[in-house]
Design a protein around this motif. Structure first.
Motif, PDB file in Angstrom:
ATOM      1  N   GLY A 248       0.783  -1.128  -0.005  1.00 46.32           N
ATOM      2  CA  GLY A 248       0.017   0.068   0.094  1.00 46.32           C
ATOM      3  C   GLY A 248       0.892   1.133  -0.028  1.00 46.32           C
ATOM      4  O   GLY A 248       0.332   2.358  -0.465  1.00 46.32           O
ATOM      5  N   ILE A 274      -5.982  -2.081  -1.227  1.00 47.83           N
ATOM      6  CA  ILE A 274      -5.130  -2.046  -0.117  1.00 47.83           C
ATOM      7  C   ILE A 274      -4.336  -0.686  -0.403  1.00 47.83           C
ATOM      8  O   ILE A 274      -3.933   0.074   0.648  1.00 47.83           O
ATOM      9  N   TYR A 278      -4.469   2.292   2.332  1.00 47.49           N
ATOM     10  CA  TYR A 278      -3.210   2.937   2.880  1.00 47.49           C
ATOM     11  C   TYR A 278      -2.819   4.270   2.778  1.00 47.49           C
ATOM     12  O   TYR A 278      -2.606   4.921   3.665  1.00 47.49           O
ATOM     13  N   ALA A 286      -6.230  -1.232   5.483  1.00 47.05           N
ATOM     14  CA  ALA A 286      -5.388  -1.942   4.527  1.00 47.05           C
ATOM     15  C   ALA A 286      -4.931  -3.265   5.083  1.00 47.05           C
ATOM     16  O   ALA A 286      -4.878  -4.072   4.370  1.00 47.05           O
TER      17      ALA A 286
END
Length: 346
Positions: A248, A274, A278, A286
């Motif tokens: 991420g 993800i 993030y 995430a």
């Protein structure tokens, strides 16, 4: 199969090195020291060399752009000397966020720079006068540049070995092909044994076809989190934050090599999700979005019987060195994990 660990020294470097003596007795083969935007790897590797007897030491990895190729060669020869021939030169291109953001150096031509750096290092270790006119490095400096007083020089000292092992950190197809062609070892990231060949099989085969016989078999060094226990679910949760960090947050959208790797493994939608979570600061979400299959495939976390099966899967996929992060509450328990995996790996 060799067993290594990356040195974790956030809690104190000297304490981490003292702990290595116990790992060494437990059967550890090699320790890797990272170089991101932390303390440099070189000073710490020298300290470790003086504090251990048998343990192999490796940079994991030293960044290409931050030193000239001849300085890399000199440094590797010095570390190999003070360790009595125990050093492996781990090299990597890092990424633009670190190279441009922390070092202020343009992140350009990583493949070409890697190839030329390896050529020059091996020339230095053979104690040949260094005369190299590459696309990226000219030694001595090309005519018309500088003072014109440069001349080919060779290393004064005689290295312990004229071929110090080189390991390349690589996950992109062209980088992996280069590692299989030129390096003694290859360090992929988040290695998933059952899916590795669909991602890297072709570049590995292409590079191996051009590989010099004297390099021998490619040593494949894989980083894995290690925890052994019957109740695996809480242990496996420990792997999620690191996977989320890399997939991420290690790079901007479109320039995150680890996110691209997750996509190439077949987790396209999860990788996009993800990264979105993030970069929005929703790190816990995430981590929760990491697919269970990806956690299980890239770690050694579970009952001893399951870990043994996974070690066999890694070996079947060509892995020769497991670089493990032992996860336990106490130092004694972490040492025991090294003993256990040493026994399980045979």
């Amino acid at each position: 199969m060799r067993i290594g660990i990356p040195l974790a020294y956030s809690g104190g470097f000297t304490q981490a090195v003292k702990a290595l003596a116990d790992y060494e007795k437990a059967g550890l083969d090699v320790v890797f020291v990272a170089e991101a935007y932390t303390f440099d790897a070189v000073s710490q590797l020298g300290y470790i060399a003086a504090s251990t007897q048998r343990l192999g030491i490796a940079s994991g990895v030293m960044q290409l752009y931050t030193r000239t190729p001849t300085l890399i060669a000199m440094t590797a020869a010095g570390l190999d000397y003070v360790s009595g021939g125990r050093f492996t030169l781990g090299l990597g291109a890092s990424g633009p966020q670190v190279i441009e953001g922390f070092h202020g150096v343009a992140y350009d031509s990583p493949l070409g720079r890697t190839r030329e750096t390896i050529d020059i290092c091996r020339m230095v270790w053979r104690r040949e006068p260094v005369s190299y006119q590459g696309e990226h490095y000219q030694v001595p400096l090309a005519e018309g540049l500088g003072t014109g007083l440069g001349k080919p020089l060779k290393l004064i000292n005689k290295p312990v070995r004229e071929r110090i092992p080189i390991s390349l950190a690589a996950i992109g197809p062209r980088n992996v092909e280069l590692a299989a062609e030129l390096a003694e070892a290859w360090q992929p990231a988040f290695f998933y044994p059952e899916r590795a060949m669909q991602v890297w099989g072709e570049p590995l085969a292409s590079g191996t076809a051009k590989r010099a016989p004297e390099l021998g078999r490619l040593d494949t060094i894989v980083n894995v989190m290690l925890a052994i226990g019957e109740d695996a679910a809480p242990l496996r949760r420990l792997a999620r934050p690191e996977l989320a960090l890399y997939i991420g947050g290690m790079g901007a959208p479109g320039r995150n090599f680890y996110n691209s790797l997750a996509q190439r493994y077949g987790f396209e939608q999860a990788a996009a999700n993800i990264q979105e979570l993030y970069l929005a600061g929703r790190k816990d979400e995430a981590a929760a979005a990491i697919p269970d299959e990806l956690v299980d495939g890239t770690t050694l976390i579970g009952p001893a019987s399951w870990v043994k099966e996974r070690i066999a899967a890694f070996a079947q996929a060509g892995v020769t060195t497991l670089n493990v992060v032992p996860v336990a509450r106490t130092h004694e328990a972490r040492v025991q994990l090294i003993e256990q995996i040493r026994d399980l790996a045979g």
